[in-house]
Design a protein around this motif. Structure first.
Motif, mmCIF file in Angstrom:
data_model
loop_
_atom_site.group_PDB
_atom_site.id
_atom_site.type_symbol
_atom_site.label_atom_id
_atom_site.label_comp_id
_atom_site.label_asym_id
_atom_site.label_seq_id
_atom_site.Cartn_x
_atom_site.Cartn_y
_atom_site.Cartn_z
ATOM 1 N N VAL A 12 44.318 3.290 37.918
ATOM 2 C CA VAL A 12 44.584 2.374 36.812
ATOM 3 C C VAL A 12 46.019 2.537 36.338
ATOM 4 O O VAL A 12 46.763 1.561 36.182
ATOM 5 C CB VAL A 12 43.596 2.625 35.651
ATOM 6 C CG1 VAL A 12 43.938 1.743 34.458
ATOM 7 C CG2 VAL A 12 42.167 2.375 36.110
ATOM 8 N N THR A 34 36.232 -0.049 35.739
ATOM 9 C CA THR A 34 36.491 1.376 35.526
ATOM 10 C C THR A 34 35.382 2.018 34.696
ATOM 11 O O THR A 34 34.882 3.102 35.022
ATOM 12 C CB THR A 34 37.846 1.569 34.822
ATOM 13 O OG1 THR A 34 38.886 1.077 35.668
ATOM 14 C CG2 THR A 34 38.101 3.042 34.527
ATOM 15 N N TYR A 65 43.436 -9.376 34.588
ATOM 16 C CA TYR A 65 43.433 -7.968 34.177
ATOM 17 C C TYR A 65 42.070 -7.502 33.694
ATOM 18 O O TYR A 65 41.669 -6.360 33.945
ATOM 19 C CB TYR A 65 44.473 -7.758 33.072
ATOM 20 C CG TYR A 65 44.339 -6.421 32.373
ATOM 21 C CD1 TYR A 65 44.851 -5.265 32.958
ATOM 22 C CD2 TYR A 65 43.678 -6.309 31.150
ATOM 23 C CE1 TYR A 65 44.718 -4.029 32.340
ATOM 24 C CE2 TYR A 65 43.538 -5.084 30.526
ATOM 25 C CZ TYR A 65 44.062 -3.951 31.120
ATOM 26 O OH TYR A 65 43.919 -2.741 30.507
ATOM 27 N N ARG A 90 39.504 -5.188 35.487
ATOM 28 C CA ARG A 90 39.818 -3.807 35.836
ATOM 29 C C ARG A 90 39.215 -2.782 34.874
ATOM 30 O O ARG A 90 38.565 -1.828 35.324
ATOM 31 C CB ARG A 90 41.338 -3.631 35.941
ATOM 32 C CG ARG A 90 41.917 -4.187 37.227
ATOM 33 C CD ARG A 90 43.428 -4.052 37.235
ATOM 34 N NE ARG A 90 44.075 -5.337 37.044
ATOM 35 C CZ ARG A 90 45.317 -5.495 36.639
ATOM 36 N NH1 ARG A 90 46.049 -4.442 36.345
ATOM 37 N NH2 ARG A 90 45.841 -6.693 36.511
ATOM 38 N N LEU A 121 44.985 -1.144 41.275
ATOM 39 C CA LEU A 121 43.872 -2.091 41.247
ATOM 40 C C LEU A 121 44.330 -3.531 41.044
ATOM 41 O O LEU A 121 43.496 -4.421 40.879
ATOM 42 C CB LEU A 121 42.884 -1.700 40.144
ATOM 43 C CG LEU A 121 42.213 -0.333 40.301
ATOM 44 C CD1 LEU A 121 41.243 -0.082 39.164
ATOM 45 C CD2 LEU A 121 41.504 -0.214 41.644
#
Length: 232
Positions: A150, A173, A166, A169, A155
């Motif tokens: 990250v 996570t 965005y 992501r 990613l």
């Protein structure tokens, strides 16, 4: 259907709430597609694919916040090492749905996402039957495997329609980390809950109102906002 009781109040079991949450997201997704198509000329298939993938990821995100689901996943993970290893790769399903509708499939992007799931899972898998009282080197390595990609922007280039999105992501996570530490490591006192309270809506409305009273006049004064009249 069983119901959990607390005092005189009845609550649906966590799994039922998760199903209701998923159905609500599906309904909101359909409504959002309809609203956008009424306002903007855009191909409905890519739009539906993006929102559908988001609904699936949000369902996984919300599901890991329910103790009932994490206990069930923990039971399956304890019973079978293959199940414990394979379950987190269901997070690839939203990506395939996304790329199927947007025609943006990339072997490199798919490999990056699969590797991001694989490394923390493989690190924590050997400890799934052991006590979670002590922090081990595998835990630290898994944390690093979650955080480093990250911070290093590895990613990027996965969810790429209409541009690099965005918001997928951090959700991925949390899902990968939540599965690793809540299900595989079965840590106590770790996790999150998604709880809606009546006061949240009041607070949100008041904050929106206060922001609007300040931001709209300021935006008009600075020529950042421009009013447009509509003729019917």
């Amino acid at each position: 259907m069983r119901k959990a009781r607390q005092g005189n109040t009845e609550y649906p079991p966590p799994m039922n709430r998760l199903v209701l949450y998923f159905l609500s997201l599906a309904a909101i997704t359909g409504l959002a597609v309809g609203i956008v198509l009424l306002r903007i000329r855009v191909d409905p298939l890519p739009l539906a694919a993006v929102l559908g993938a988001l609904a699936l990821v949000l369902s996984a995100f919300a599901g890991l916040g329910y103790p009932g689901l994490t206990r069930q996943l923990r039971h399956w993970a304890t019973a079978s090492a293959w199940a414990a290893f394979g379950m987190p790769f269901l997070l690839l399903v939203p990506y395939f749905l996304f790329t199927l509708g947007t025609h943006t499939f990339s072997p490199v992007a798919a490999a990056k996402l699969a590797a991001y799931i694989l490394v923390p899972t493989a690190l924590l898998l050997p400890d799934r039957l052991r006590s979670a009282e002590n922090l081990g080197w595998r835990d630290l390595a898994a944390m690093l495997a979650l955080a480093l990609p990250v911070g290093a922007h590895w990613l990027q280039g996965i969810w790429t329609w209409p541009e690099d999105l965005y918001f997928f992501r951090p959700l991925i996570t949390v899902c990968v980390g939540g599965y690793g530490f809540l299900v595989l490591r079965n840590l106590e006192g770790v996790g999150y809950r998604i709880v809606f309270r009546r006061g949240d809506f009041v607070d949100g409305f008041l904050n929106f109102l206060a922001f609007g009273l300040l931001a709209i006049p300021l935006g008009l004064y600075l020529n950042f906002l421009h009013p447009h009249a509509s003729h019917f």
